[in-house]
Design a protein around this motif. Sequence first.
Motif, PDB file in Angstrom:
ATOM      1  N   GLY A 100       9.509  -5.965 -36.656  1.00 28.89           N
ATOM      2  CA  GLY A 100       9.457  -5.792 -35.225  1.00 28.89           C
ATOM      3  C   GLY A 100       9.498  -7.184 -34.191  1.00 28.89           C
ATOM      4  N   SER A 101      10.012  -8.116 -34.772  1.00 30.10           N
ATOM      5  CA  SER A 101      10.090  -9.427 -33.895  1.00 30.10           C
ATOM      6  C   SER A 101      11.404  -9.913 -33.944  1.00 30.10           C
ATOM      7  CB  SER A 101       9.177 -10.689 -34.732  1.00 30.10           C
ATOM      8  OG  SER A 101       7.821 -10.294 -34.629  1.00 30.10           O
ATOM      9  N   THR A 102      11.550 -11.020 -33.009  1.00 29.92           N
ATOM     10  CA  THR A 102      13.080 -11.339 -32.679  1.00 29.92           C
ATOM     11  C   THR A 102      12.755 -13.011 -32.679  1.00 29.92           C
ATOM     12  OG1 THR A 102      13.797  -9.760 -31.186  1.00 29.92           O
ATOM     13  CG2 THR A 102      14.705 -11.879 -30.776  1.00 29.92           C
ATOM     14  N   ALA A 103      13.956 -13.564 -33.428  1.00 33.60           N
ATOM     15  CA  ALA A 103      13.747 -15.091 -33.600  1.00 33.60           C
ATOM     16  C   ALA A 103      14.599 -15.596 -32.601  1.00 33.60           C
ATOM     17  CB  ALA A 103      14.230 -15.592 -35.128  1.00 33.60           C
ATOM     18  N   ILE A 104      14.367 -16.670 -31.846  1.00 37.02           N
ATOM     19  CA  ILE A 104      15.200 -17.318 -30.739  1.00 37.02           C
ATOM     20  C   ILE A 104      15.454 -18.785 -31.673  1.00 37.02           C
ATOM     21  CG2 ILE A 104      15.208 -18.442 -28.605  1.00 37.02           C
ATOM     22  CD1 ILE A 104      15.055 -15.321 -28.470  1.00 37.02           C
ATOM     23  N   VAL A 105      16.788 -19.140 -31.871  1.00 39.01           N
ATOM     24  CA  VAL A 105      17.150 -20.276 -32.487  1.00 39.01           C
ATOM     25  C   VAL A 105      17.983 -20.950 -31.834  1.00 39.01           C
ATOM     26  CG1 VAL A 105      18.188 -21.122 -34.576  1.00 39.01           C
ATOM     27  CG2 VAL A 105      17.075 -19.082 -34.890  1.00 39.01           C
ATOM     28  N   ALA A 106      17.585 -22.305 -31.564  1.00 40.04           N
ATOM     29  CA  ALA A 106      18.140 -23.161 -30.626  1.00 40.04           C
ATOM     30  C   ALA A 106      18.546 -24.353 -31.555  1.00 40.04           C
ATOM     31  CB  ALA A 106      17.397 -23.784 -29.582  1.00 40.04           C
ATOM     32  N   THR A 107      19.948 -24.800 -31.377  1.00 40.11           N
ATOM     33  CA  THR A 107      20.328 -25.912 -32.230  1.00 40.11           C
ATOM     34  C   THR A 107      21.282 -26.854 -31.443  1.00 40.11           C
ATOM     35  OG1 THR A 107      22.446 -24.790 -32.786  1.00 40.11           O
ATOM     36  CG2 THR A 107      20.524 -24.606 -34.478  1.00 40.11           C
ATOM     37  N   ALA A 116       8.002 -28.505 -26.623  1.00 43.98           N
ATOM     38  CA  ALA A 116       6.845 -28.551 -25.527  1.00 43.98           C
ATOM     39  C   ALA A 116       7.353 -27.869 -24.320  1.00 43.98           C
ATOM     40  CB  ALA A 116       6.493 -30.019 -25.477  1.00 43.98           C
ATOM     41  N   ALA A 117       8.556 -28.189 -23.959  1.00 46.12           N
ATOM     42  CA  ALA A 117       8.971 -27.680 -22.786  1.00 46.12           C
ATOM     43  C   ALA A 117       9.077 -26.126 -22.673  1.00 46.12           C
ATOM     44  CB  ALA A 117      10.317 -28.698 -22.274  1.00 46.12           C
ATOM     45  N   VAL A 118       9.830 -25.829 -23.794  1.00 49.11           N
ATOM     46  CA  VAL A 118       9.984 -24.285 -23.941  1.00 49.11           C
ATOM     47  C   VAL A 118       8.725 -23.629 -24.248  1.00 49.11           C
ATOM     48  CG1 VAL A 118      10.803 -22.648 -25.968  1.00 49.11           C
ATOM     49  CG2 VAL A 118      12.361 -24.723 -25.202  1.00 49.11           C
ATOM     50  N   LEU A 119       7.846 -24.107 -24.935  1.00 49.07           N
ATOM     51  CA  LEU A 119       6.570 -23.241 -25.092  1.00 49.07           C
ATOM     52  C   LEU A 119       5.632 -23.516 -23.710  1.00 49.07           C
ATOM     53  CD1 LEU A 119       5.358 -24.998 -28.468  1.00 49.07           C
ATOM     54  CD2 LEU A 119       6.162 -22.571 -28.134  1.00 49.07           C
ATOM     55  N   GLU A 120       5.949 -24.486 -22.787  1.00 51.23           N
ATOM     56  CA  GLU A 120       5.218 -24.316 -21.901  1.00 51.23           C
ATOM     57  C   GLU A 120       5.656 -23.270 -20.856  1.00 51.23           C
ATOM     58  OE1 GLU A 120       3.780 -27.502 -17.970  1.00 51.23           O
ATOM     59  OE2 GLU A 120       5.289 -28.223 -19.714  1.00 51.23           O
ATOM     60  N   ARG A 121       7.202 -23.256 -20.653  1.00 52.87           N
ATOM     61  CA  ARG A 121       7.720 -22.229 -20.156  1.00 52.87           C
ATOM     62  C   ARG A 121       7.503 -20.905 -20.377  1.00 52.87           C
ATOM     63  NH1 ARG A 121      12.456 -23.713 -17.777  1.00 52.87           N
ATOM     64  NH2 ARG A 121      12.124 -25.288 -16.082  1.00 52.87           N
ATOM     65  N   LEU A 122       7.447 -20.678 -21.766  1.00 48.97           N
ATOM     66  CA  LEU A 122       7.071 -19.303 -22.266  1.00 48.97           C
ATOM     67  C   LEU A 122       5.616 -18.984 -21.912  1.00 48.97           C
ATOM     68  CD1 LEU A 122       8.625 -19.554 -25.924  1.00 48.97           C
ATOM     69  CD2 LEU A 122       9.371 -18.066 -23.893  1.00 48.97           C
ATOM     70  N   ARG A 146      10.267  -6.962 -27.996  1.00 54.14           N
ATOM     71  CA  ARG A 146      10.465  -6.373 -26.488  1.00 54.14           C
ATOM     72  C   ARG A 146      10.451  -7.865 -25.689  1.00 54.14           C
ATOM     73  NH1 ARG A 146       6.108  -2.986 -28.390  1.00 54.14           N
ATOM     74  NH2 ARG A 146       4.711  -4.736 -27.610  1.00 54.14           N
ATOM     75  N   ALA A 147       9.999  -9.149 -26.008  1.00 53.58           N
ATOM     76  CA  ALA A 147      10.178 -10.298 -25.337  1.00 53.58           C
ATOM     77  C   ALA A 147      11.195 -11.110 -25.558  1.00 53.58           C
ATOM     78  CB  ALA A 147       8.831 -11.150 -25.673  1.00 53.58           C
ATOM     79  N   GLY A 148      12.100 -10.502 -26.675  1.00 53.86           N
ATOM     80  CA  GLY A 148      13.374 -11.347 -27.015  1.00 53.86           C
ATOM     81  C   GLY A 148      14.087 -11.630 -25.989  1.00 53.86           C
ATOM     82  N   ALA A 149      14.557 -10.908 -25.226  1.00 55.47           N
ATOM     83  CA  ALA A 149      15.755 -11.342 -24.108  1.00 55.47           C
ATOM     84  C   ALA A 149      15.243 -12.260 -22.957  1.00 55.47           C
ATOM     85  CB  ALA A 149      16.280  -9.867 -23.320  1.00 55.47           C
ATOM     86  N   THR A 150      13.874 -12.191 -22.647  1.00 56.91           N
ATOM     87  CA  THR A 150      13.172 -12.635 -21.840  1.00 56.91           C
ATOM     88  C   THR A 150      13.070 -14.283 -22.401  1.00 56.91           C
ATOM     89  OG1 THR A 150      12.282 -11.025 -20.701  1.00 56.91           O
ATOM     90  CG2 THR A 150      11.083 -13.132 -20.507  1.00 56.91           C
ATOM     91  N   ALA A 151      12.494 -14.271 -23.857  1.00 55.87           N
ATOM     92  CA  ALA A 151      12.269 -15.489 -24.138  1.00 55.87           C
ATOM     93  C   ALA A 151      13.722 -16.249 -24.571  1.00 55.87           C
ATOM     94  CB  ALA A 151      11.743 -15.159 -25.871  1.00 55.87           C
ATOM     95  N   LEU A 152      14.811 -15.569 -24.679  1.00 61.52           N
ATOM     96  CA  LEU A 152      15.928 -16.305 -24.701  1.00 61.52           C
ATOM     97  C   LEU A 152      16.503 -16.764 -23.573  1.00 61.52           C
ATOM     98  CD1 LEU A 152      18.884 -16.551 -26.518  1.00 61.52           C
ATOM     99  CD2 LEU A 152      19.553 -14.523 -25.157  1.00 61.52           C
ATOM    100  N   ARG A 153      16.266 -16.099 -22.400  1.00 64.47           N
ATOM    101  CA  ARG A 153      16.692 -16.823 -21.395  1.00 64.47           C
ATOM    102  C   ARG A 153      15.814 -18.114 -20.769  1.00 64.47           C
ATOM    103  NH1 ARG A 153      17.558 -11.256 -20.189  1.00 64.47           N
ATOM    104  NH2 ARG A 153      15.050 -11.128 -19.138  1.00 64.47           N
ATOM    105  N   THR A 154      14.569 -17.798 -21.216  1.00 68.27           N
ATOM    106  CA  THR A 154      13.395 -18.770 -20.904  1.00 68.27           C
ATOM    107  C   THR A 154      13.739 -20.013 -21.595  1.00 68.27           C
ATOM    108  OG1 THR A 154      11.837 -17.228 -20.462  1.00 68.27           O
ATOM    109  CG2 THR A 154      11.119 -19.350 -20.985  1.00 68.27           C
TER     110      THR A 154
END
Length: 171
Positions: A100-107, A116-122, A146-154
């Motif tokens: 029931g989770s989504t992974a956000i992967v940035a390469t 750190a910047a990403v976690l602060e924004r999230l 449910r937070a996947g799309a918002t997390a991706l944009r963030t």
Amino acid sequence: MSLAAETRRAVDRRPFLRTALRAGVVNYTAAARSLPIDGEPDAVATALRRYADELPAYETDSRSARVRMESGVGRLEDGADRDDALVTVGGAAFGPCDGGSTAIVATGEVDAAAAAAVLERLGVEGTSPDAAAVADGTLVLVVDRRAGATALRTVENALENAVVRDGDDPD
């Protein structure tokens, strides 16, 4: 310890204040009153102004990174084949498993400062990842589906406007 040294130490223990000093958005008198320093607020405010003048300017720079979302991720059971795990932190491994989770992967140009910047924004968005890790130019976050799309944009926004950390060279 001098008042100036005590002020610097107090600021360095408050990253938000250090960032605000770098950005030039501090009311020095109010900040001086909030610090646990024995001294006249005007003298502490002067020490804050001097410290702010010494700090590198607040800058942002875009990080070149590809960000994607992978659905159907969850915590892999002990004993399961963990070769497909996207992230393993401690004893917990997360990967594809119809979870029931989504992974956000940035390469790309991602490192601990970007994480750190990403976690602060999230955190500002009210999203708390179940797992997060960064290594070798890859950042992986596991969030509720449910937070996947918002997390991706963030994540995309955080990487587009990442703060240049002290000592980082934006070029």
